[in-house]
Design an enzyme around this catalytic site. Sequence first.
Site, PDB file in Angstrom:
ATOM      1  N   GLU A   1       0.882  -1.174   0.000  1.00 30.48           N
ATOM      2  CA  GLU A   1       0.000   0.000   0.000  1.00 30.48           C
ATOM      3  C   GLU A   1       0.912   1.213   0.000  1.00 30.48           C
ATOM      4  O   GLU A   1       1.606   1.463   0.977  1.00 30.48           O
ATOM      5  CB  GLU A   1      -0.871   0.024   1.264  1.00 30.48           C
ATOM      6  CG  GLU A   1      -1.749  -1.204   1.464  1.00 30.48           C
ATOM      7  CD  GLU A   1      -2.896  -1.269   0.488  1.00 30.48           C
ATOM      8  OE1 GLU A   1      -3.171  -0.267  -0.185  1.00 30.48           O
ATOM      9  OE2 GLU A   1      -3.497  -2.346   0.374  1.00 30.48           O
TER      10      GLU A   1
ATOM     11  N   CYS B   1      -3.177   8.448   3.501  1.00 29.50           N
ATOM     12  CA  CYS B   1      -2.939   7.918   2.156  1.00 29.50           C
ATOM     13  C   CYS B   1      -4.142   8.178   1.271  1.00 29.50           C
ATOM     14  O   CYS B   1      -4.024   8.236   0.055  1.00 29.50           O
ATOM     15  CB  CYS B   1      -2.659   6.432   2.245  1.00 29.50           C
ATOM     16  SG  CYS B   1      -3.884   5.572   3.237  1.00 29.50           S
TER      17      CYS B   1
HETATM   18  P1  NAP Z   1       8.271   4.977   4.712  1.00 29.85           P
HETATM   19  O1  NAP Z   1       9.380   5.876   4.992  1.00 29.85           O
HETATM   20  O2  NAP Z   1       8.313   4.180   3.465  1.00 29.85           O
HETATM   21  O3  NAP Z   1       8.153   4.025   5.984  1.00 29.85           O
HETATM   22  C1  NAP Z   1       7.142   3.069   6.074  1.00 29.85           C
HETATM   23  C2  NAP Z   1       7.594   1.930   6.938  1.00 29.85           C
HETATM   24  O4  NAP Z   1       8.662   1.243   6.298  1.00 29.85           O
HETATM   25  C3  NAP Z   1       8.135   2.348   8.299  1.00 29.85           C
HETATM   26  O5  NAP Z   1       7.705   1.423   9.263  1.00 29.85           O
HETATM   27  C4  NAP Z   1       9.641   2.265   8.106  1.00 29.85           C
HETATM   28  O6  NAP Z   1      10.346   2.039   9.311  1.00 29.85           O
HETATM   29  C5  NAP Z   1       9.745   1.065   7.213  1.00 29.85           C
HETATM   30  N1  NAP Z   1      10.970   0.958   6.459  1.00 29.85           N
HETATM   31  C6  NAP Z   1      11.889   1.907   6.197  1.00 29.85           C
HETATM   32  N2  NAP Z   1      12.883   1.399   5.442  1.00 29.85           N
HETATM   33  C7  NAP Z   1      12.587   0.096   5.217  1.00 29.85           C
HETATM   34  C8  NAP Z   1      13.208  -0.955   4.505  1.00 29.85           C
HETATM   35  N3  NAP Z   1      14.341  -0.780   3.855  1.00 29.85           N
HETATM   36  N4  NAP Z   1      12.619  -2.167   4.497  1.00 29.85           N
HETATM   37  C9  NAP Z   1      11.462  -2.370   5.119  1.00 29.85           C
HETATM   38  N5  NAP Z   1      10.820  -1.406   5.838  1.00 29.85           N
HETATM   39  C10 NAP Z   1      11.359  -0.185   5.863  1.00 29.85           C
HETATM   40  O7  NAP Z   1       6.885   5.739   4.676  1.00 29.85           O
HETATM   41  P2  NAP Z   1       6.318   6.774   5.768  1.00 29.85           P
HETATM   42  O8  NAP Z   1       7.070   8.029   5.588  1.00 29.85           O
HETATM   43  O9  NAP Z   1       6.227   6.170   7.117  1.00 29.85           O
HETATM   44  O10 NAP Z   1       4.816   6.921   5.286  1.00 29.85           O
HETATM   45  C11 NAP Z   1       4.392   7.884   4.379  1.00 29.85           C
HETATM   46  C12 NAP Z   1       4.025   7.254   3.060  1.00 29.85           C
HETATM   47  O11 NAP Z   1       3.166   6.149   3.258  1.00 29.85           O
HETATM   48  C13 NAP Z   1       3.254   8.193   2.183  1.00 29.85           C
HETATM   49  O12 NAP Z   1       3.839   8.192   0.913  1.00 29.85           O
HETATM   50  C14 NAP Z   1       1.861   7.620   2.099  1.00 29.85           C
HETATM   51  O13 NAP Z   1       1.191   7.808   0.903  1.00 29.85           O
HETATM   52  C15 NAP Z   1       2.095   6.193   2.341  1.00 29.85           C
HETATM   53  N6  NAP Z   1       0.924   5.599   2.966  1.00 29.85           N
HETATM   54  C16 NAP Z   1       0.168   4.750   2.244  1.00 29.85           C
HETATM   55  C17 NAP Z   1      -0.947   4.160   2.815  1.00 29.85           C
HETATM   56  C18 NAP Z   1      -1.796   3.206   2.052  1.00 29.85           C
HETATM   57  O14 NAP Z   1      -2.597   2.519   2.664  1.00 29.85           O
HETATM   58  N7  NAP Z   1      -1.664   3.103   0.756  1.00 29.85           N
HETATM   59  C19 NAP Z   1      -1.282   4.442   4.140  1.00 29.85           C
HETATM   60  C20 NAP Z   1      -0.497   5.328   4.835  1.00 29.85           C
HETATM   61  C21 NAP Z   1       0.616   5.904   4.244  1.00 29.85           C
HETATM   62  P3  NAP Z   1      11.062   3.235  10.108  1.00 29.85           P
HETATM   63  O15 NAP Z   1      10.012   4.189  10.497  1.00 29.85           O
HETATM   64  O16 NAP Z   1      11.675   2.531  11.250  1.00 29.85           O
HETATM   65  O17 NAP Z   1      12.052   3.823   9.152  1.00 29.85           O
END
Ligand code: NAP
Length: 522
Positions: free
Chosen positions: A256, A295
């Site tokens: 997602e 999102c």
């Molecule tokens: P993110 O930076 O991609 O982080 C998401 C999750 O991934 C966090 O738990 C992060 O952990 C973890 N992570 C980081 N590096 C990783 C790796 N190499 N391998 C596996 N996991 C890893 O995203 P965010 O900034 O938290 O969220 C914002 C984004 O999420 C926005 O773009 C939004 O559109 C999207 N979003 C989508 C939905 C949906 O349902 N489609 C819902 C909500 C948000 P750490 O925090 O420990 O780095």
Amino acid sequence: MTTLQSYLKGQWVSGQGHPTSLVNPSTEEVLATCSTGGLDFKGAVEFARQTGGGALRALTFAQRGAILRTLAKVIGDAREELIALGLSNAGNTRSDAKFDIDGAAATLNYYADLGTKLGEVKVLGDGEGVPMGRSARLYGQHVLTARHGVAVHINAFNFPAWGMGEKAAVALLAGMPVISKPATSTALMAHRIAQLWASCAALPAGAFSFVCGSVGDLLSHLGPQDVVAFTGSSDTALSIRRQENLARDSVHVNIEADSLNSSILGPDAVTGTETLNLFLTDVAKEITQKTGQKCTAVRRIYAPADRLDEVRDALVERLKDVRVGNPADEKTTMGPLATLSQLRDVRAGIDRLAAAYEVALGGSQPVEGQTRGAFVSPTLFVNRKPKPDATDPVNGHEVFGPVATLMPYSSTPELLALVAAGGGGLVSSVYGDDKAWLNEVVVGIAPWHGRVTISGEKVAGQTLPPGTVMPQLLHGGPGRAGGGEELGGMRGLSLYLQRTALQGPRPLVEALANVKPAATPT
Ligand code: NAP
């Protein structure tokens, strides 16, 4: 200073090495730290698979549903405490925090009810059976059984409770143990829920584990029966998809990711109609709720070309009195972004859009009266000459904050091309009452979306804002949105259940599939 621990192999454990800080985004005060350095993720995966998986698969769907009901109650009982954590660690207003927490409990309860309906069985029949031979004896039937692995859930920072609750609900009901990892920056609320769940007797040992901090090498220990459900940015999603062992072992991965959601005002929703009012109310809410960090929040707004300025003025009127501030102040109606790094990203995104479009409200400048914290103003742009491709900045980049762009359309084909230029989204909301126009638009945009909402006079007073994700309906979307599917009632379970075609003697196949034999014709 609180040090947050992870819950692995049935124990709370601290990681080593450089800790990450969890900060109050209003005051910049450090609230807690955590680290996962040196934690035994390999052992945690094995413990969850063997101990948790075995225990869950020994239960029926109805029994697993009963566990979910307890987990929902635990969240409900701790509501006030959890709201306070949302205010301090995630910049949530009370209403934002309730949205997250109540969403988690409601989704757990929905899947608890589904468990009750599925009943005292451990295997499900899938669809109708079919006679395979010349006689009725040889019979085929698809069945669904819980995968013998672990479900790793990685969540974004914006919904620490709901993200964890909705994913856990579906996996546990299916019979798979869960290792849940919230985004580190806003993990306080998820951590508290994990503490409460771990200490309640309902969950069998190993059914639930919790990682507080970086994901480390967790994913490298996954294999053919495991599942990854990820919510977050497209960049992180891509790095997960490229992970060698996940590709090699065909690990089920659900993504997602980003989404440039749209709201469309129909030509017939003119001044004075309830439909126009619904559109304005929903769009203003979607821009400001959770400070636009949803999102499903609306990023692209389309209105008939001859009414563009009227719609702009009406939206500005609804957004201009938003009070940005520390949610600890009751007068605040929109809190800060979740982190200072989000503030940097959102300001850069606003500047990119401001270089191309008219600013109707807001901008990237500091919010008046705020000298620290991750505050940003609600910002509305007008793009008078939208292009149906990704060269138009509004179609190329998600600004994850209270930011949206209003654009004109002159014909339905043009509108369909503009909406599709977002590259695939979670939700589009359409406002109108003209059936022919609605039919053309909804059918035209449906292939680009996981969900389309239709609002008009007939459902006024009953509609849900388009950003509200309901467990009965799918959450996910094609293309840019990650191509995933979560929730959607029974559909959500398929990520965690293996579908197998059984072929054999009819009574045996039907008994295995828990399908009642058809009545013998007399
Ligand atoms: P993110 O930076 O991609 O982080 C998401 C999750 O991934 C966090 O738990 C992060 O952990 C973890 N992570 C980081 N590096 C990783 C790796 N190499 N391998 C596996 N996991 C890893 O995203 P965010 O900034 O938290 O969220 C914002 C984004 O999420 C926005 O773009 C939004 O559109 C999207 N979003 C989508 C939905 C949906 O349902 N489609 C819902 C909500 C948000 P750490 O925090 O420990 O780095």
